[in-house]
Design an enzyme around this catalytic site. Structure first.
Site, PDB file in Angstrom:
ATOM      1  N   LEU A  56      58.094  64.864 101.321  1.00 56.85           N
ATOM      2  CA  LEU A  56      57.237  66.023 101.067  1.00 56.85           C
ATOM      3  C   LEU A  56      55.822  65.799 101.573  1.00 56.85           C
ATOM      4  CD1 LEU A  56      58.381  66.839  97.400  1.00 56.85           C
ATOM      5  CD2 LEU A  56      59.020  68.065  99.483  1.00 56.85           C
ATOM      6  N   ASP A  99      38.463  66.056  89.193  1.00 57.01           N
ATOM      7  CA  ASP A  99      38.790  66.352  90.588  1.00 57.01           C
ATOM      8  C   ASP A  99      39.622  67.629  90.672  1.00 57.01           C
ATOM      9  OD1 ASP A  99      38.750  65.997  93.327  1.00 57.01           O
ATOM     10  OD2 ASP A  99      40.468  64.619  93.349  1.00 57.01           O
ATOM     11  N   LYS A 123      57.072  59.859  93.815  1.00 52.42           N
ATOM     12  CA  LYS A 123      55.960  59.243  94.539  1.00 52.42           C
ATOM     13  C   LYS A 123      56.274  57.750  94.678  1.00 52.42           C
ATOM     14  CE  LYS A 123      51.688  60.462  93.622  1.00 52.42           C
ATOM     15  NZ  LYS A 123      50.334  60.564  92.986  1.00 52.42           N
ATOM     16  N   PHE A 136      48.635  55.227 100.403  1.00 57.68           N
ATOM     17  CA  PHE A 136      49.389  54.004 100.116  1.00 57.68           C
ATOM     18  C   PHE A 136      50.826  54.312  99.668  1.00 57.68           C
ATOM     19  CE2 PHE A 136      48.659  54.911  95.692  1.00 57.68           C
ATOM     20  CZ  PHE A 136      47.342  55.285  95.593  1.00 57.68           C
ATOM     21  N   GLY A 137      51.397  55.378 100.189  1.00 53.94           N
ATOM     22  CA  GLY A 137      52.785  55.688  99.864  1.00 53.94           C
ATOM     23  C   GLY A 137      53.159  57.079 100.313  1.00 53.94           C
ATOM     24  N   LYS A 138      54.330  57.513  99.897  1.00 57.42           N
ATOM     25  CA  LYS A 138      54.830  58.836 100.278  1.00 57.42           C
ATOM     26  C   LYS A 138      55.467  59.503  99.066  1.00 57.42           C
ATOM     27  CE  LYS A 138      57.412  56.906 103.368  1.00 57.42           C
ATOM     28  NZ  LYS A 138      58.374  56.663 104.482  1.00 57.42           N
ATOM     29  N   VAL A 139      55.664  60.811  99.176  1.00 54.86           N
ATOM     30  CA  VAL A 139      56.319  61.576  98.121  1.00 54.86           C
ATOM     31  C   VAL A 139      57.582  62.183  98.712  1.00 54.86           C
ATOM     32  CG1 VAL A 139      56.140  63.486  96.487  1.00 54.86           C
ATOM     33  CG2 VAL A 139      54.115  62.109  97.014  1.00 54.86           C
ATOM     34  N   ILE A 187      52.817  62.352 102.858  1.00 53.66           N
ATOM     35  CA  ILE A 187      52.486  60.935 103.028  1.00 53.66           C
ATOM     36  C   ILE A 187      51.025  60.730 102.651  1.00 53.66           C
ATOM     37  CG2 ILE A 187      52.278  59.017 104.656  1.00 53.66           C
ATOM     38  CD1 ILE A 187      54.516  60.287 106.284  1.00 53.66           C
TER      39      ILE A 187
END
Length: 513
Positions: free
Chosen positions: A23, A140, A46, A28-31, A25
């Protein structure tokens, strides 16, 4: 989706899921999207690479977000189902939001119609208020961190920059996106917390209604100058009430800025307010103990031990049973367009002013009508609310100054006469089931004892299937600001017309018709 062929090196850790496409990037990672094998429901996972996270010194950010999301149970805050740790990666299994970021939705639509913008804004404020009640400030808030589920309902996400508030302590960290940051934040001044989220919500409301940002400039010093000076323009197409609310939120002096409580009371916000957002939800501890009977039955049918599931839910433990429970629960109530069918509804039973004295044999009682029914923001409604915060001159329901115990005893007597089965959720909240025309005699305790004691559900499973039409509904007693008690009944499932038949029969038993 196939976990064995598409899961890469994650197949063992994610053996309960079938991994799908990526879904997004991140740094420090991807979903990835995934399917929970046991329930068949979709989730977002995640995948955080531990080495990259340490190199970028983002461990604290990830830990903070996980800790906060584990704490929260709210329909407009992204649900965290489980966290799986391995030596190389952390897998955070979260609620899947089909329509992505609110930012993209605004870009696609331009500016939103006022009713749609209000619906989204009401959900945002509800989630932010819940955060603040749990002593968390988001810091945020922006459309990129607000996700939309399959019903276009908002989910607050990305709590990596959030912080826990402590009484008497101020925050000073400058964080968040400059366009949405409050003047005191970009100036490096101390702030308590909630007021900076209010400012960000004001910018978001402006973006929803106008399709642009109130403070925008490619030159950062110029942008900061506009924010610190509160320099922006209000388009002429905004309604008078919207033109009144936005400037109250975008006040440069934080002590003079409107509060969440005051936003809730504003006439623009109150218009078409859904019933489940009319009152604050119970705290997480309460909600965890309010187990949904139907969902529990489904989980037990999957092979889990009932007592183990209940103990795990009440103790907020993470295991296969609790993950299945919350996935089933969330998807069940999302299918009804909100928790307990929480869309705005016109009154179906416009009760005229009656004297609840007739019901409760009390000398000091009164009732009225209102145009929507307050419910809970979670499918498990809790006990008596501290107050009913929506100021109305009229209300749908029965109101009384009688003692709540007296009111509930009379309610139970009427339910008994109508052969209604019930289960007590809290002292002033019950789940009920009615099988119309079923010639059944309840083996009941005395009404006062069954209500005040540790009663169990008066359940009738109708094993012979004689009457397929079953009405399920809830009763809730609320305390209003006027120190009166308002009795609300709300359909959960079953034919609508049949529910109206029951309402008429119930009110007749109470002798108010």
């Amino acid at each position: 989706m196939d976990g064995s062929t598409r899961g890469g090196g994650h197949s063992e850790a994610l053996r309960n899921y079938n991994l799908g496409r990526t879904l997004g990037i991140g740094t420090f990672g991807k979903v990835k999207i995934a399917e929970h094998k046991l329930t068949g429901h979709r989730v977002a996972i995640k995948i955080i690479n531990c080495r990259q996270m340490k190199n970028m010194e983002m461990e604290e950010k990830a830990k903070r977000e996980i800790k906060i999301l584990k704490l929260f149970i709210h329909p407009h805050i992204i649900r965290l189902y489980e966290v799986i740790y391995t030596p190389t990666d952390i897998y955070v299994v979260m609620e899947y939001c089909k329509y992505g970021e609110l930012f993209d939705y605004i870009v696609e639509k331009g500016r939103l119609q006022e009713d749609e913008a209000r619906r989204i804004f009401q959900q945002i404020i509800s989630g932010v208020e819940y955060c603040h009640r749990n002593m968390v400030v988001h810091r945020d808030l922006k459309p990129e961190n607000l996700l939309l589920d399959s019903k276009y309902n908002v989910k607050l996400a990305d709590f990596g920059l959030s912080n826990v508030m402590h009484d008497g302590h101020f925050l000073k960290t400058s964080c968040g996106s400059p366009n949405y940051a409050a003047p005191e934040v970009i100036s490096g001044k101390q702030y308590a917390g909630p007021e900076v989220d209010v400012w960000s919500c004001g910018v978001i409301l402006y973006a929803l209604l106008c399709g642009t940002l109130p403070f925008d400039d490619e030159n950062i010093p110029n942008l900061f100058k506009k924010i610190k000076g509160g320099i922006y323009t209000l388009p002429s197409h905004l309604s008078a009430l919207a033109r009144d609310l936005i400037p109250r939120m975008l006040v440069v002096e934080p002590m003079k800025r409107i509060t969440i409580r005051e936003i809730r009371d504003h006439q623009w916000f109150q218009t078409r307010l859904p019933r489940y957002l009319a009152v604050p939800p119970p705290d997480t501890t309460q909600q965890a103990k309010m187990i949904d009977e139907d969902t529990l039955r489904d989980v037990v049918n999957m092979g889990f031990n009932k007592n183990h599931v209940c103990e795990s839910l009440c103790s907020r433990l993470q295991n296969e049973a609790t993950v299945a429970y919350y996935l089933l629960l969330d998807n069940r109530f999302r299918a009804t367009s909100g928790y307990l069918g929480a869309d705005y509804q016109e009154s179906m039973l416009p009760l005229q002013d009656r004297n609840l004295n007739q019901m409760a044999s009390s000398e000091s009682s009164s009732s009225g009508t209102r145009n929507y029914v307050p419910g809970s923001s979670d499918p498990h409604s809790s006990g008596l609310r501290p107050h009913y915060p929506v100021e109305r001159k009229w209300a749908l329901g029965l109101q009384s100054r009688a003692h709540p115990r007296e009111i509930m005893i009379e309610v139970l007597k009427a339910l008994q006469e109508l052969n209604v089965s019930w289960k007590k959720n809290g002292h002033y909240n019950m789940k009920c089931r009615w099988l119309p025309g079923f010639p059944e005699v309840h083996d009941m305790l005395d009404a006062s004892n069954s209500f005040l004691g540790d009663s169990t559900i008066m359940d009738n499973d109708d094993a012979n299937g004689r009457l397929p039409a079953v009405i399920k509904f809830e009763f809730q007693l609320y305390k209003t600001k006027e120190d009166k008690y308002l009795l609300d009944m709300q359909r959960v499932t079953g034919p609508q017309l049949l529910f109206l038949d029951f309402c008429a029969a119930f009110l007749t038993k109470l002798r108010v018709l």
